[in-house]
Design a protein around this motif. Structure first.
Motif, mmCIF file in Angstrom:
data_model
loop_
_atom_site.group_PDB
_atom_site.id
_atom_site.type_symbol
_atom_site.label_atom_id
_atom_site.label_comp_id
_atom_site.label_asym_id
_atom_site.label_seq_id
_atom_site.Cartn_x
_atom_site.Cartn_y
_atom_site.Cartn_z
ATOM 1 N N LYS A 92 9.440 4.047 -39.736
ATOM 2 C CA LYS A 92 9.912 2.559 -39.831
ATOM 3 C C LYS A 92 9.448 1.505 -38.786
ATOM 4 C CE LYS A 92 13.804 2.761 -42.697
ATOM 5 N NZ LYS A 92 12.772 3.094 -43.677
ATOM 6 N N ASP A 94 9.199 -2.932 -37.906
ATOM 7 C CA ASP A 94 9.765 -4.205 -38.602
ATOM 8 C C ASP A 94 8.371 -5.175 -38.498
ATOM 9 O OD1 ASP A 94 12.363 -3.511 -39.090
ATOM 10 O OD2 ASP A 94 12.939 -3.515 -36.739
ATOM 11 N N SER A 95 7.326 -4.584 -38.125
ATOM 12 C CA SER A 95 6.295 -5.404 -38.159
ATOM 13 C C SER A 95 5.970 -6.144 -39.608
ATOM 14 C CB SER A 95 4.775 -4.743 -37.607
ATOM 15 O OG SER A 95 3.990 -5.377 -37.954
ATOM 16 N N VAL A 96 5.922 -7.315 -39.604
ATOM 17 C CA VAL A 96 5.711 -7.881 -41.049
ATOM 18 C C VAL A 96 4.349 -7.735 -41.575
ATOM 19 C CG1 VAL A 96 5.026 -10.028 -42.185
ATOM 20 C CG2 VAL A 96 7.147 -9.774 -40.842
ATOM 21 N N ARG A 99 4.348 -3.838 -42.736
ATOM 22 C CA ARG A 99 5.097 -3.816 -44.106
ATOM 23 C C ARG A 99 4.197 -4.340 -45.416
ATOM 24 N NH1 ARG A 99 10.793 -2.926 -43.261
ATOM 25 N NH2 ARG A 99 11.042 -4.130 -45.418
ATOM 26 N N ALA A 133 6.545 -9.673 -47.512
ATOM 27 C CA ALA A 133 7.058 -9.134 -46.307
ATOM 28 C C ALA A 133 8.044 -9.860 -45.405
ATOM 29 C CB ALA A 133 5.975 -8.101 -45.545
ATOM 30 N N ARG A 134 7.579 -11.078 -45.308
ATOM 31 C CA ARG A 134 8.372 -12.258 -44.489
ATOM 32 C C ARG A 134 9.676 -12.377 -45.148
ATOM 33 N NH1 ARG A 134 3.923 -15.599 -43.994
ATOM 34 N NH2 ARG A 134 2.731 -14.735 -42.324
ATOM 35 N N GLN A 136 11.137 -10.372 -47.135
ATOM 36 C CA GLN A 136 12.125 -9.140 -47.089
ATOM 37 C C GLN A 136 12.667 -9.023 -45.581
ATOM 38 O OE1 GLN A 136 9.850 -5.256 -47.435
ATOM 39 N NE2 GLN A 136 10.434 -5.492 -49.458
ATOM 40 N N ALA A 137 11.898 -9.407 -44.640
ATOM 41 C CA ALA A 137 12.345 -9.331 -43.325
ATOM 42 C C ALA A 137 13.362 -10.351 -42.995
ATOM 43 C CB ALA A 137 11.366 -9.649 -42.175
ATOM 44 N N LYS A 140 16.594 -9.211 -44.670
ATOM 45 C CA LYS A 140 17.175 -7.998 -43.969
ATOM 46 C C LYS A 140 18.207 -8.554 -42.813
ATOM 47 C CE LYS A 140 15.436 -4.455 -41.694
ATOM 48 N NZ LYS A 140 14.204 -3.554 -41.155
ATOM 49 N N ALA A 141 17.428 -9.552 -41.998
ATOM 50 C CA ALA A 141 17.900 -10.421 -41.103
ATOM 51 C C ALA A 141 19.342 -10.832 -41.325
ATOM 52 C CB ALA A 141 17.112 -11.301 -40.275
#
Ligand SMILES: [Zn+2]
Ligand SMILES: [Zn+2]
Length: 148
Positions: A92, A94-96, A99, A133-134, A136-137, A140-141
């Motif tokens: 796992k 969390d780095s954009v 990802r 990816a951004r 998605q992040a 998620k947040a």
């Protein structure tokens, strides 16, 4: 080096050396080692030869050997370790950026044939995957407090 890797991947691994690279595109791979791993051996020998004949940096090709070895190490950790899950401790992130790399490379693997693949680079990634990816992040947040 990234350009070189992209070029090799697109025109050599998906070209005359497809026999070796094919194992990497045909899923699932049942064995811990695939034929594609020969590329690590080939590049390893190449950089070792450049080291040994490079007179500790007195010859320019010594630094080519350094570049190949460094890139090969990064490649192994990112491509095999992270993207293909061969290093389980690195599942796992969390780095954009990482990802996005992952998504781009999964696109590369969508085709199992030699031709019509995309995203041949490794460390260079198209902006569209960074955008995805951004997003998605961000999603998620937003959803994280609801799940907790
Ligand atoms: Zn490929
Ligand atoms: Zn791959």
């Amino acid at each position: 080096m990234e350009f070189w890797a992209w070029f090799m991947h697109k025109y050599v691994q998906h070209g005359p050396l497809w026999v070796l690279h094919r194992s990497h595109h045909v899923r699932p791979s049942p064995r811990p080692f695939e034929r594609n791993d020969w590329f690590f051996v080939i590049y390893g020998i190449l950089s070792a030869v450049l080291f040994m004949t490079g007179e500790n940096g007195a010859r320019w090709w010594f630094w080519v050997g350094v570049g190949i070895a460094a890139y090969g190490t990064v490649y192994f950790f990112v491509h095999d370790g992270l993207i293909h899950g061969r290093l389980p401790f690195w599942k796992k992130t969390d780095s954009v950026y990482l990802r996005a790399l992952n998504m781009a490379h999964k696109m590369h693997h969508k085709t199992q044939g030699r031709d019509h693949s995309e995203e041949f680079g490794l460390l260079w990634v198209s902006p569209k995957y960074l955008r995805l990816a951004r997003q998605q992040a961000a999603r998620k947040a937003q959803s994280a407090p609801a799940q907790a």
